[in-house]
Design an enzyme around this catalytic site. Structure first.
Site, PDB file in Angstrom:
ATOM      1  CG  ASN A  10      -1.674   1.299   1.402  1.00  0.00           C
ATOM      2  OD1 ASN A  10      -1.814   2.063   0.447  1.00  0.00           O
ATOM      3  ND2 ASN A  10      -2.167   1.557   2.603  1.00  0.00           N
ATOM      4  CE  LYS A  12       0.378   3.588   4.746  1.00  0.00           C
ATOM      5  NZ  LYS A  12       0.099   3.742   6.157  1.00  0.00           N
ATOM      6  CG  HIS A  95      -5.854   2.007   4.954  1.00  0.00           C
ATOM      7  ND1 HIS A  95      -5.410   2.911   5.888  1.00  0.00           N
ATOM      8  CD2 HIS A  95      -4.848   1.130   4.772  1.00  0.00           C
ATOM      9  CE1 HIS A  95      -4.179   2.589   6.244  1.00  0.00           C
ATOM     10  NE2 HIS A  95      -3.808   1.503   5.590  1.00  0.00           N
ATOM     11  CD  GLU A  97      -2.871   5.647   6.639  1.00  0.00           C
ATOM     12  OE1 GLU A  97      -2.869   5.744   5.393  1.00  0.00           O
ATOM     13  OE2 GLU A  97      -1.901   5.181   7.277  1.00  0.00           O
ATOM     14  CD  GLU A 167      -3.839  -2.604   7.006  1.00  0.00           C
ATOM     15  OE1 GLU A 167      -2.693  -2.810   6.611  1.00  0.00           O
ATOM     16  OE2 GLU A 167      -4.459  -1.558   6.750  1.00  0.00           O
ATOM     17  N   GLY A 173       2.077   1.893  10.787  1.00  0.00           N
ATOM     18  CA  GLY A 173       3.036   3.000  10.724  1.00  0.00           C
ATOM     19  C   GLY A 173       3.722   3.301  12.038  1.00  0.00           C
ATOM     20  CB  SER A 213       4.790  -2.258  12.017  1.00  0.00           C
ATOM     21  OG  SER A 213       4.371  -0.930  12.276  1.00  0.00           O
TER      22      SER A 213
HETATM   23  C1  PEP Z   1      -0.893   0.160   5.912  1.00  0.00           C
HETATM   24  O1  PEP Z   1      -0.912   1.370   5.721  1.00  0.00           O
HETATM   25  O2  PEP Z   1      -1.776  -0.550   5.425  1.00  0.00           O
HETATM   26  C2  PEP Z   1       0.198  -0.403   6.698  1.00  0.00           C
HETATM   27  C3  PEP Z   1       0.104  -1.641   7.110  1.00  0.00           C
HETATM   28  O3  PEP Z   1       1.266   0.431   6.974  1.00  0.00           O
HETATM   29  P1  PEP Z   1       2.672   0.020   7.678  1.00  0.00           P
HETATM   30  O4  PEP Z   1       3.114  -1.285   7.055  1.00  0.00           O
HETATM   31  O5  PEP Z   1       3.578   1.144   7.371  1.00  0.00           O
HETATM   32  O6  PEP Z   1       2.388  -0.151   9.134  1.00  0.00           O
END
Ligand code: PEP
Length: 251
Positions: A10, A12, A95, A97, A167, A173, A213
């Protein structure tokens, strides 16, 4: 039935069309073939170029969001049909976000899932609890609500074209991934929810990815869990070498 692992990036709001093409060329050199299905959720403006660059690879290109309407006066929005024509095979939906920063509700997310499915795009529905919800012991209830309202009364056939990404918001993040056990437990909660409503065969074949992460150092252990069918990777998907290492950890 053994579910094929999926490793999805992803990006972003990172990477221009040119940068996307460069990344895909680099990744192809590093990963000429893989046991995993490799997906890249790229910015809208990079879709066409990325899909063209990925044409000779096994990578599937997709979007990070879609509008729920077929078309209309929705300034700044993108329809499922536009995504398809640009070369998208799938789209992320819900997501965290988008839930948090753009106030997307479960009901809106449900509309988006139906629109994606009816346009032939695979929806990747993202679910997950916040840290406060986890400390309150509300993880199961939060996941159940997101799945109940997000999936609604999808048919078995529609469910067969869906992917779920668990998630946990506290892991996105932050550099703090869920432990493999915590991830597997949450995936099992999701799978059990699906089994209760749509039956165990549907639950068995549904891919559930872990996101939060994921990096080369923790990928193998997470991907080894029985209910973890792959990873949705944010930060570490921006660098071809780091992303390739995660793909290579699929055993
Ligand atoms: C995401 O934005 O879906 C995500 C898992 O980000 P990160 O791997 O940076 O935690």
């Amino acid at each position: 039935m053994k579910r094929q692992k999926i490793i999805a990036g992803n990006w972003k709001m990172y990477k221009t069309a040119k940068e996307a093409v460069h990344f895909i060329q680099q990744l192809q050199k590093l990963i000429p073939s893989s046991k995993a299905r490799i997906l890249l959720a790229v910015p809208f403006t990079a879709l066409t170029a990325a899909a063209e660059a990925a044409h000779t690879t096994s990578f599937a290109i997709g979007a990070q969001n879609v509008h729920e309407a077929v078309e209309g006066p929705y300034t700044g929005e993108i329809s499922a049909h536009m995504l398809k024509e640009a070369g998208a095979k799938f789209t992320l939906i819900g997501h965290s976000e988008r839930r948090r920063l753009f106030h997307e509700s479960n009901l809106l997310i449900h509309q988006k899932i139906k629109r994606a499915l009816s346009s032939g795009l695979t929806p990747i529905l993202c679910v997950g609890e916040t840290l406060v919800e986890r400390s309150d012991g509300a993880t199961e209830a939060v996941l159940a609500e997101q799945l109940e309202e997000g999936l609604g009364e999808l048919s078995l056939d529609q469910l067969a074209h869906l992917v779920i990404a668990y998630e946990p918001v506290w892991a996105i993040g932050t550099g703090k991934s869920a432990s493999p056990q915590v991830a597997d437990e949450a995936h099992l909660l999701c799978r059990n929810f699906i089994a209760k409503k749509w039956g165990s065969a549907a639950a068995e074949q549904l891919p559930i990815l872990y996101g939060g992460s994921v990096k080369a150092e923790n990928a193998a252990e997470l991907l080894n869990q029985p209910n973890v069918d792959g990873a949705l990777v944010g930060g570490a998907s921006l660098d071809p070498a780091a992303f390739a290492q995660i793909i290579q950890s699929v055993g």
